[in-house]
Design an enzyme around this catalytic site. Structure first.
Site, PDB file in Angstrom:
ATOM      1  N   ALA A   1      13.790  -6.476   6.231  1.00  0.00           N
ATOM      2  CA  ALA A   1      13.670  -5.179   6.906  1.00  0.00           C
ATOM      3  C   ALA A   1      12.316  -4.583   6.558  1.00  0.00           C
ATOM      4  O   ALA A   1      11.679  -4.979   5.574  1.00  0.00           O
ATOM      5  CB  ALA A   1      14.796  -4.265   6.453  1.00  0.00           C
TER       6      ALA A   1
ATOM      7  N   GLY B   1      16.466  -9.272   4.868  1.00  0.00           N
ATOM      8  CA  GLY B   1      17.021  -9.323   6.218  1.00  0.00           C
ATOM      9  C   GLY B   1      16.609 -10.580   6.965  1.00  0.00           C
ATOM     10  O   GLY B   1      17.312 -11.020   7.891  1.00  0.00           O
TER      11      GLY B   1
ATOM     12  N   GLU C   1      19.063 -13.063   5.912  1.00  0.00           N
ATOM     13  CA  GLU C   1      20.341 -12.699   6.549  1.00  0.00           C
ATOM     14  C   GLU C   1      20.351 -13.047   8.034  1.00  0.00           C
ATOM     15  O   GLU C   1      21.380 -13.440   8.577  1.00  0.00           O
ATOM     16  CB  GLU C   1      20.608 -11.198   6.339  1.00  0.00           C
ATOM     17  CG  GLU C   1      20.918 -10.902   4.881  1.00  0.00           C
ATOM     18  CD  GLU C   1      20.950  -9.419   4.576  1.00  0.00           C
ATOM     19  OE1 GLU C   1      20.034  -8.697   5.005  1.00  0.00           O
ATOM     20  OE2 GLU C   1      21.904  -8.980   3.911  1.00  0.00           O
TER      21      GLU C   1
ATOM     22  N   GLU D   1      16.432  -7.803  -2.316  1.00  0.00           N
ATOM     23  CA  GLU D   1      16.740  -6.374  -2.201  1.00  0.00           C
ATOM     24  C   GLU D   1      16.927  -5.701  -3.555  1.00  0.00           C
ATOM     25  O   GLU D   1      16.540  -4.552  -3.759  1.00  0.00           O
ATOM     26  CB  GLU D   1      18.012  -6.164  -1.355  1.00  0.00           C
ATOM     27  CG  GLU D   1      17.846  -6.416   0.129  1.00  0.00           C
ATOM     28  CD  GLU D   1      18.090  -7.865   0.540  1.00  0.00           C
ATOM     29  OE1 GLU D   1      18.037  -8.764  -0.331  1.00  0.00           O
ATOM     30  OE2 GLU D   1      18.316  -8.101   1.726  1.00  0.00           O
TER      31      GLU D   1
HETATM   32  N1  DAK Z   1       8.313  -4.663   5.217  1.00  0.00           N
HETATM   33  C1  DAK Z   1       7.166  -4.080   5.588  1.00  0.00           C
HETATM   34  N2  DAK Z   1       5.948  -4.645   5.419  1.00  0.00           N
HETATM   35  C2  DAK Z   1       5.912  -5.875   4.864  1.00  0.00           C
HETATM   36  C3  DAK Z   1       7.081  -6.558   4.464  1.00  0.00           C
HETATM   37  C4  DAK Z   1       8.340  -5.899   4.654  1.00  0.00           C
HETATM   38  N3  DAK Z   1       9.519  -6.457   4.371  1.00  0.00           N
HETATM   39  N4  DAK Z   1       6.712  -7.746   3.948  1.00  0.00           N
HETATM   40  C5  DAK Z   1       5.370  -7.793   4.032  1.00  0.00           C
HETATM   41  N5  DAK Z   1       4.888  -6.666   4.577  1.00  0.00           N
HETATM   42  C6  DAK Z   1       3.501  -6.312   4.832  1.00  0.00           C
HETATM   43  C7  DAK Z   1       2.782  -5.968   3.522  1.00  0.00           C
HETATM   44  O1  DAK Z   1       3.026  -4.627   3.141  1.00  0.00           O
HETATM   45  C8  DAK Z   1       1.339  -6.211   3.916  1.00  0.00           C
HETATM   46  O2  DAK Z   1       0.877  -5.106   4.648  1.00  0.00           O
HETATM   47  P1  DAK Z   1      -0.637  -4.559   4.457  1.00  0.00           P
HETATM   48  O3  DAK Z   1      -0.788  -4.264   3.025  1.00  0.00           O
HETATM   49  O4  DAK Z   1      -1.492  -5.708   4.939  1.00  0.00           O
HETATM   50  O5  DAK Z   1      -0.682  -3.367   5.352  1.00  0.00           O
HETATM   51  C9  DAK Z   1       1.456  -7.395   4.880  1.00  0.00           C
HETATM   52  O6  DAK Z   1       2.792  -7.419   5.330  1.00  0.00           O
HETATM   53  C10 DAK Z   1       1.146  -8.714   4.187  1.00  0.00           C
HETATM   54  O7  DAK Z   1       1.977  -8.780   3.054  1.00  0.00           O
HETATM   55  P2  DAK Z   1       1.510  -9.533   1.721  1.00  0.00           P
HETATM   56  O8  DAK Z   1       0.088  -9.241   1.425  1.00  0.00           O
HETATM   57  O9  DAK Z   1       2.514  -9.213   0.675  1.00  0.00           O
HETATM   58  O10 DAK Z   1       1.626 -11.066   2.208  1.00  0.00           O
HETATM   59  P3  DAK Z   1       1.826 -12.359   1.355  1.00  0.00           P
HETATM   60  O11 DAK Z   1       1.661 -13.480   2.304  1.00  0.00           O
HETATM   61  O12 DAK Z   1       0.991 -12.338   0.099  1.00  0.00           O
HETATM   62  O13 DAK Z   1       3.369 -12.320   0.861  1.00  0.00           O
HETATM   63  C11 DAK Z   1       5.749 -12.027   1.200  1.00  0.00           C
HETATM   64  C12 DAK Z   1       4.391 -12.496   1.811  1.00  0.00           C
HETATM   65  C13 DAK Z   1       6.773 -12.132   2.337  1.00  0.00           C
HETATM   66  C14 DAK Z   1       6.157 -12.931   0.054  1.00  0.00           C
HETATM   67  C15 DAK Z   1       5.599 -10.571   0.683  1.00  0.00           C
HETATM   68  O14 DAK Z   1       4.999  -9.785   1.701  1.00  0.00           O
HETATM   69  C16 DAK Z   1       6.915  -9.945   0.318  1.00  0.00           C
HETATM   70  O15 DAK Z   1       7.454 -10.164  -0.785  1.00  0.00           O
HETATM   71  N6  DAK Z   1       7.461  -9.085   1.201  1.00  0.00           N
HETATM   72  C17 DAK Z   1       8.646  -8.300   0.928  1.00  0.00           C
HETATM   73  C18 DAK Z   1       9.900  -9.154   0.953  1.00  0.00           C
HETATM   74  C19 DAK Z   1      11.134  -8.320   0.677  1.00  0.00           C
HETATM   75  O16 DAK Z   1      11.283  -7.669  -0.384  1.00  0.00           O
HETATM   76  N7  DAK Z   1      12.078  -8.316   1.618  1.00  0.00           N
HETATM   77  C20 DAK Z   1      13.321  -7.568   1.529  1.00  0.00           C
HETATM   78  C21 DAK Z   1      13.187  -6.263   2.293  1.00  0.00           C
HETATM   79  S1  DAK Z   1      14.645  -5.269   2.180  1.00  0.00           S
HETATM   80  C22 DAK Z   1      20.510  -2.957   6.572  1.00  0.00           C
HETATM   81  C23 DAK Z   1      20.619  -4.312   6.633  1.00  0.00           C
HETATM   82  C24 DAK Z   1      19.659  -5.102   6.050  1.00  0.00           C
HETATM   83  C25 DAK Z   1      18.592  -4.544   5.374  1.00  0.00           C
HETATM   84  C26 DAK Z   1      18.491  -3.180   5.322  1.00  0.00           C
HETATM   85  C27 DAK Z   1      19.450  -2.377   5.909  1.00  0.00           C
HETATM   86  N8  DAK Z   1      21.483  -2.106   7.156  1.00  0.00           N
HETATM   87  C28 DAK Z   1      22.703  -2.690   7.714  1.00  0.00           C
HETATM   88  C29 DAK Z   1      21.303  -0.740   7.305  1.00  0.00           C
HETATM   89  C30 DAK Z   1      17.587  -5.422   4.776  1.00  0.00           C
HETATM   90  C31 DAK Z   1      16.771  -5.038   3.781  1.00  0.00           C
HETATM   91  C32 DAK Z   1      15.627  -5.874   3.432  1.00  0.00           C
HETATM   92  O17 DAK Z   1      15.346  -6.912   3.998  1.00  0.00           O
END
Ligand code: DAK
Length: 256
Positions: free
Chosen positions: A64, A107, A110, A130
């Site tokens: 997400a 997500g 998921e 998460e």
């Molecule tokens: N959201 C927003 N921006 C993201 C992002 C994300 N999940 N993942 C990456 N980005 C953005 C980064 O902020 C960065 O933006 P700028 O700084 O360039 O503006 C750009 O993408 C490049 O990211 P990185 O520099 O980090 O890129 P790398 O290749 O070095 O790393 C990575 C890629 C995927 C390993 C890393 O970006 C990362 O760890 N991302 C976060 C992964 C994460 O924590 N995902 C879980 C998110 S929480 C719901 C149901 C489901 C959910 C929520 C609610 N309901 C039913 C209500 C789900 C929640 C989630 O998924």
């Protein structure tokens, strides 16, 4: 701005490609709406017999959109389209395949788990990070991981947020096939083409029957299977399928 999801067709197979490279395919509300609405539109269409959902070589989806989530109040979260997205995804009747290369996190993992099969590149990395953000999976991760991996392993990945690779996914039964880098999408499309050669009403019924195994007791599941079998017996396609076998020719399924 380019479409966050690119949609194309190859015969009876539809391909949805997530396309927000600047945010690592993080699932924005627009993207989620487009995915759900497209899949819902395909459901009654017998010409669409299997759907492949893919990202890029580098990332399937990073989950997400954390930036958008960080700004959301509790009341806004309750009203947010994300809460219905996962339910809509779970109601899709058309067989779906996730083609995963690179990161499938949160997500993104998921979304892959909500598909019926997963074909992964050997570069794929899955995980539910998460917990590291102070939340828990909300798109089915705790439930689907526990069903596929078992409680102990699901607990480990959900509580630590650690990632696992494609080979580990294969060993744990989450991934159907691991393919060399660069070949993952073709492999997923080939698998989809094989499903698409089958009669589309029967594949939808078969999907429902298999998913029923996760929802019910064995006796209720067997009863559900019997009813779905009877529905398959009422189709013109099964007449064609059986006739084609007896006449030693290829069947021509019309989705009727
Ligand atoms: N959201 C927003 N921006 C993201 C992002 C994300 N999940 N993942 C990456 N980005 C953005 C980064 O902020 C960065 O933006 P700028 O700084 O360039 O503006 C750009 O993408 C490049 O990211 P990185 O520099 O980090 O890129 P790398 O290749 O070095 O790393 C990575 C890629 C995927 C390993 C890393 O970006 C990362 O760890 N991302 C976060 C992964 C994460 O924590 N995902 C879980 C998110 S929480 C719901 C149901 C489901 C959910 C929520 C609610 N309901 C039913 C209500 C789900 C929640 C989630 O998924």
């Amino acid at each position: 701005m380019p479409d966050p999801v690119e949609i194309s067709r190859d015969g009876h197979v539809a391909l949805l490609r997530l396309n927000r490279p600047e945010a690592r395919n993080a699932l924005s509300p627009e993207m989620m709406e487009q995915i759900a609405a497209t899949l819902e539109a395909f459901d009654p269409d017998p010409d669409i017999r299997c759907v492949v959902i893919a990202g890029s070589e580098k990332v399937f989806a990073a989950g997400a959109d954390i930036k958008a989530m960080s700004e959301r109040s509790f009341a806004e979260a309750l009203r947010h389209p994300a809460s219905s997205f996962w339910r809509r995804l779970g109601a899709v009747k058309t067989p779906t395949i996730a083609a995963v290369s690179g990161y499938a996190l949160g997500g993104g993992c998921e979304l892959a788990l909500a598909c019926d099969m997963i074909v992964a590149s050997d570069t794929a990395l899955f995980g539910q990070p998460e917990i590291t953000l102070g939340i828990i999976p909300g798109g089915g991760g705790t439930q689907r991981l526990a069903r596929v991996l078992g409680k102990q392993l699901a607990m480990e990945y959900v509580l630590t947020g650690r990632r696992f690779d494609a080979d580990m996914g294969l060993r744990m039964g989450l991934v159907n096939k691991v393919v060399k880098k660069g070949k993952w999408l073709q492999e997923a499309m080939d698998l989809a083409q094989t499903v698409a050669e089958r009669p589309p009403i029967a594949t939808r019924l078969a999907k429902q029957a298999v998913l029923g195994a996760e929802e019910t007791s064995l006796s209720a599941g067997l009863e559900n299977e019997r009813r779905l079998y009877e529905l398959a017996m009422a189709t013109e396609d099964r007449v064609e399928g059986m006739q084609a076998f007896l006449e030693k020719r290829e069947p021509k399924f019309e989705g009727k």
